[in-house]
Write an enzyme that holds these catalytic residues in place. Sequence first.
Site, PDB file in Angstrom:
ATOM      1  N   ASP A   1       1.923  19.159 -21.199  1.00  0.00           N
ATOM      2  CA  ASP A   1       1.096  17.957 -21.313  1.00  0.00           C
ATOM      3  C   ASP A   1       1.913  16.994 -22.164  1.00  0.00           C
ATOM      4  O   ASP A   1       2.026  17.151 -23.379  1.00  0.00           O
ATOM      5  CB  ASP A   1      -0.258  18.259 -21.954  1.00  0.00           C
ATOM      6  CG  ASP A   1      -1.107  16.994 -22.121  1.00  0.00           C
ATOM      7  OD1 ASP A   1      -0.528  15.893 -22.213  1.00  0.00           O
ATOM      8  OD2 ASP A   1      -2.348  17.096 -22.173  1.00  0.00           O
TER       9      ASP A   1
ATOM     10  N   HIS B   1     -21.430  12.651 -28.363  1.00  0.00           N
ATOM     11  CA  HIS B   1     -20.906  11.692 -29.342  1.00  0.00           C
ATOM     12  C   HIS B   1     -20.765  10.273 -28.794  1.00  0.00           C
ATOM     13  O   HIS B   1     -20.819   9.310 -29.540  1.00  0.00           O
ATOM     14  CB  HIS B   1     -19.568  12.172 -29.922  1.00  0.00           C
ATOM     15  CG  HIS B   1     -18.511  12.450 -28.902  1.00  0.00           C
ATOM     16  ND1 HIS B   1     -18.538  13.555 -28.084  1.00  0.00           N
ATOM     17  CD2 HIS B   1     -17.410  11.756 -28.548  1.00  0.00           C
ATOM     18  CE1 HIS B   1     -17.491  13.523 -27.290  1.00  0.00           C
ATOM     19  NE2 HIS B   1     -16.785  12.445 -27.550  1.00  0.00           N
TER      20      HIS B   1
ATOM     21  N   TYR C   1       0.838  -1.216   0.000  1.00  0.00           N
ATOM     22  CA  TYR C   1       0.000   0.000   0.000  1.00  0.00           C
ATOM     23  C   TYR C   1       0.865   1.255   0.000  1.00  0.00           C
ATOM     24  O   TYR C   1       0.613   2.202  -0.730  1.00  0.00           O
ATOM     25  CB  TYR C   1      -0.920  -0.004   1.223  1.00  0.00           C
ATOM     26  CG  TYR C   1      -1.971   1.079   1.161  1.00  0.00           C
ATOM     27  CD1 TYR C   1      -3.226   0.816   0.616  1.00  0.00           C
ATOM     28  CD2 TYR C   1      -1.711   2.365   1.637  1.00  0.00           C
ATOM     29  CE1 TYR C   1      -4.196   1.808   0.544  1.00  0.00           C
ATOM     30  CE2 TYR C   1      -2.669   3.353   1.562  1.00  0.00           C
ATOM     31  CZ  TYR C   1      -3.912   3.072   1.020  1.00  0.00           C
ATOM     32  OH  TYR C   1      -4.860   4.061   0.944  1.00  0.00           O
TER      33      TYR C   1
ATOM     34  N   ALA D   1       1.714  13.769 -22.884  1.00  0.00           N
ATOM     35  CA  ALA D   1       1.134  12.498 -23.347  1.00  0.00           C
ATOM     36  C   ALA D   1       1.942  11.896 -24.494  1.00  0.00           C
ATOM     37  O   ALA D   1       2.167  10.697 -24.544  1.00  0.00           O
ATOM     38  CB  ALA D   1      -0.322  12.699 -23.770  1.00  0.00           C
TER      39      ALA D   1
ATOM     40  N   LYS E   1      -0.332   6.823 -23.520  1.00  0.00           N
ATOM     41  CA  LYS E   1       0.210   7.079 -24.854  1.00  0.00           C
ATOM     42  C   LYS E   1       1.703   6.721 -24.864  1.00  0.00           C
ATOM     43  O   LYS E   1       2.064   5.568 -25.011  1.00  0.00           O
ATOM     44  CB  LYS E   1      -0.009   8.543 -25.253  1.00  0.00           C
ATOM     45  CG  LYS E   1      -1.457   8.876 -25.649  1.00  0.00           C
ATOM     46  CD  LYS E   1      -2.332   9.141 -24.487  1.00  0.00           C
ATOM     47  CE  LYS E   1      -3.687   9.668 -24.876  1.00  0.00           C
ATOM     48  NZ  LYS E   1      -4.557   9.831 -23.700  1.00  0.00           N
TER      49      LYS E   1
ATOM     50  N   PHE F   1      -6.546  19.819 -24.831  1.00  0.00           N
ATOM     51  CA  PHE F   1      -7.292  18.593 -25.140  1.00  0.00           C
ATOM     52  C   PHE F   1      -8.644  18.690 -24.436  1.00  0.00           C
ATOM     53  O   PHE F   1      -8.770  19.399 -23.444  1.00  0.00           O
ATOM     54  CB  PHE F   1      -6.502  17.358 -24.670  1.00  0.00           C
ATOM     55  CG  PHE F   1      -7.212  16.081 -25.017  1.00  0.00           C
ATOM     56  CD1 PHE F   1      -7.376  15.714 -26.341  1.00  0.00           C
ATOM     57  CD2 PHE F   1      -7.753  15.273 -24.028  1.00  0.00           C
ATOM     58  CE1 PHE F   1      -8.063  14.551 -26.672  1.00  0.00           C
ATOM     59  CE2 PHE F   1      -8.438  14.107 -24.349  1.00  0.00           C
ATOM     60  CZ  PHE F   1      -8.593  13.744 -25.676  1.00  0.00           C
ATOM     61  N   ASP F   2      -9.662  17.970 -24.922  1.00  0.00           N
ATOM     62  CA  ASP F   2     -11.012  18.235 -24.399  1.00  0.00           C
ATOM     63  C   ASP F   2     -11.178  17.927 -22.914  1.00  0.00           C
ATOM     64  O   ASP F   2     -11.899  18.647 -22.220  1.00  0.00           O
ATOM     65  CB  ASP F   2     -12.119  17.618 -25.270  1.00  0.00           C
ATOM     66  CG  ASP F   2     -11.947  16.128 -25.502  1.00  0.00           C
ATOM     67  OD1 ASP F   2     -11.059  15.534 -24.868  1.00  0.00           O
ATOM     68  OD2 ASP F   2     -12.698  15.564 -26.320  1.00  0.00           O
TER      69      ASP F   2
HETATM   70  N1  F0G Z   1      -3.986  15.109 -22.897  1.00  0.00           N
HETATM   71  C1  F0G Z   1      -3.927  14.719 -24.188  1.00  0.00           C
HETATM   72  C2  F0G Z   1      -3.079  15.478 -25.147  1.00  0.00           C
HETATM   73  C3  F0G Z   1      -4.668  13.603 -24.623  1.00  0.00           C
HETATM   74  O1  F0G Z   1      -4.615  13.240 -25.903  1.00  0.00           O
HETATM   75  C4  F0G Z   1      -5.452  12.899 -23.685  1.00  0.00           C
HETATM   76  C5  F0G Z   1      -6.240  11.735 -24.094  1.00  0.00           C
HETATM   77  C6  F0G Z   1      -5.476  13.347 -22.352  1.00  0.00           C
HETATM   78  C7  F0G Z   1      -4.720  14.451 -22.012  1.00  0.00           C
HETATM   79  C8  F0G Z   1      -6.303  12.655 -21.298  1.00  0.00           C
HETATM   80  O2  F0G Z   1      -5.703  11.497 -20.905  1.00  0.00           O
HETATM   81  O3  F0G Z   1      -7.335   9.701 -21.508  1.00  0.00           O
HETATM   82  O4  F0G Z   1      -5.457   9.271 -19.913  1.00  0.00           O
HETATM   83  O5  F0G Z   1      -7.368  10.675 -19.236  1.00  0.00           O
HETATM   84  N2  F0G Z   1      -6.458  11.425 -25.289  1.00  0.00           N
HETATM   85  C9  F0G Z   1      -7.138  10.236 -25.796  1.00  0.00           C
HETATM   86  C10 F0G Z   1      -7.320  10.337 -27.283  1.00  0.00           C
HETATM   87  C11 F0G Z   1      -8.395   9.893 -25.076  1.00  0.00           C
HETATM   88  O6  F0G Z   1      -7.998   9.465 -27.849  1.00  0.00           O
HETATM   89  O7  F0G Z   1      -6.765  11.247 -27.911  1.00  0.00           O
HETATM   90  P1  F0G Z   1      -6.512  10.216 -20.364  1.00  0.00           P
END
Ligand code: F0G
Length: 464
Positions: A220, A455, A77, A222, A263, A130-131
């Site tokens: 960010d 969507h 833990y 990713a 990613k 990112f969204d």
């Molecule tokens: N930042 C970026 C640039 C991303 O592309 C994503 C996720 C996230 C943050 C969020 O990360 O999914 O681990 O919570 N992108 C995926 C996509 C979902 O299909 O582009 P997460």
Amino acid sequence: MLELPRAKTIIEPFRIKSVEPIRLLPASERDRVIHEAGYNLFKVRAQDVTFDLLTDSGTSAMSARQWAGIMVGDESYAGSPSFQRFETAVRGLTGFDNVIPTHQGRSAEFLLMQALELKAGDVVIGNTHFDTTRANIEHSGAEALDLPCPETADTQSNAPFKGNIDLEALSLFLKKNAPRVRLVIITATNNSVGGQPVSMKNIRGAQRILEPYGIPLFLDAARFAENAFFIKQREKEFQGKEVRDIAREMFSHCDGALMSAKKDAFGNIGGFLAIRDPALAEAVRNLMVITEGFPTYGGLAGRDLEALAIGLEEILDEDYLTYRIRSTEYFGEGVQAAGLKVIRPIGGHAVYIDAGAALPHVPWNEYPGQSLSVALYHHIGIRSVEVGSVMLGSRNPTTGEERPAPRELVRLAIPRRVYTQSHVDYMIEMIGHLAKHLGELRGYAFTYQAPVLRHFTAKFTPLA
Ligand code: F0G
């Protein structure tokens, strides 16, 4: 010793030890599947898909070393050695002392925005959020402002760093609004504009602008390794450098990073925050106990941390990155040669088709991106994602009036180390056949839509 020329063919720099069957359903079967799914690809069962290009997130093939790591993962833990290995890997990569695992990228976003105690009137600027990042900023009460560089507007230009933040617009905005700006996030590569890279010059420039104001800059990360590789290819100063050192420098200009490890860490789940400021890190650690868990596991199993630590190493292998970036480009060039317009230059993790241009007879409010992505599944077995007015368009909840997205795109995201060149050649060949029938594709109308993030759950009917 014979002097042979260098091979033009770039190979997958791995061999395959474990396989999963994929199904080639007959088109008549897919006809039934897509109808039953209400023409929404999110509702299609994965086993009914031949090529799953919905996302590159969490869909990577792990290596033998990562699977071995899974077996030695320590599930204590607190203070697990797997955490220590993860911490060492992230520290070594980013140079940030405070390493906080999270269960995925968006939880790192949530924790960061909460720890900053954002409030109404505050602004968080990005090269294009990112969204989920945008949603987390807005959820905290602040405004999410995108300042993409002007080169992104022309989808056909081959500008090398279309992921950049607009430094001029950033300076200008700060002159008037600096006290309200709490954070700047550079997303590398910039997913929302086509997986386009950010240059080192741009990251350095942003840091220089922000420093006098004391506004933190976060990366960010990713897709940090894909971005670093593009810098090596396209920014003169970095041609002879190692990608690992380029990545380190990217982080060094920032005050912290957040990463979806689904990613560029070859993870099926995971994420992290890495932060220079110990006080901010402390605030995150205090908060996360409520949702993610203890700060040495952050919602993950010890085995996940072990696999991610190894993945963060493997992603920097330059043979892998050469293959990754070239194979995505090869796919994009093939789709383009098959007769579809794609965002140029081809990004790191995905090919983005301009569905608006492909289906000029389908108006935006009959969703050309939806139509093309359904056709790609129906006729070829490819699952893509619409990034157009279905996903990003907005609807006034009282009047029902719709507004279009800026572009009608279909994204073909490429999972890491999963599909081979013959898979890609097959898709290109079939897309070429489909391209001859684009004039016959029809638009769609919603028969059901949820008030937010429609969507994911919407249902459609094809128009006559
Ligand atoms: N930042 C970026 C640039 C991303 O592309 C994503 C996720 C996230 C943050 C969020 O990360 O999914 O681990 O919570 N992108 C995926 C996509 C979902 O299909 O582009 P997460």
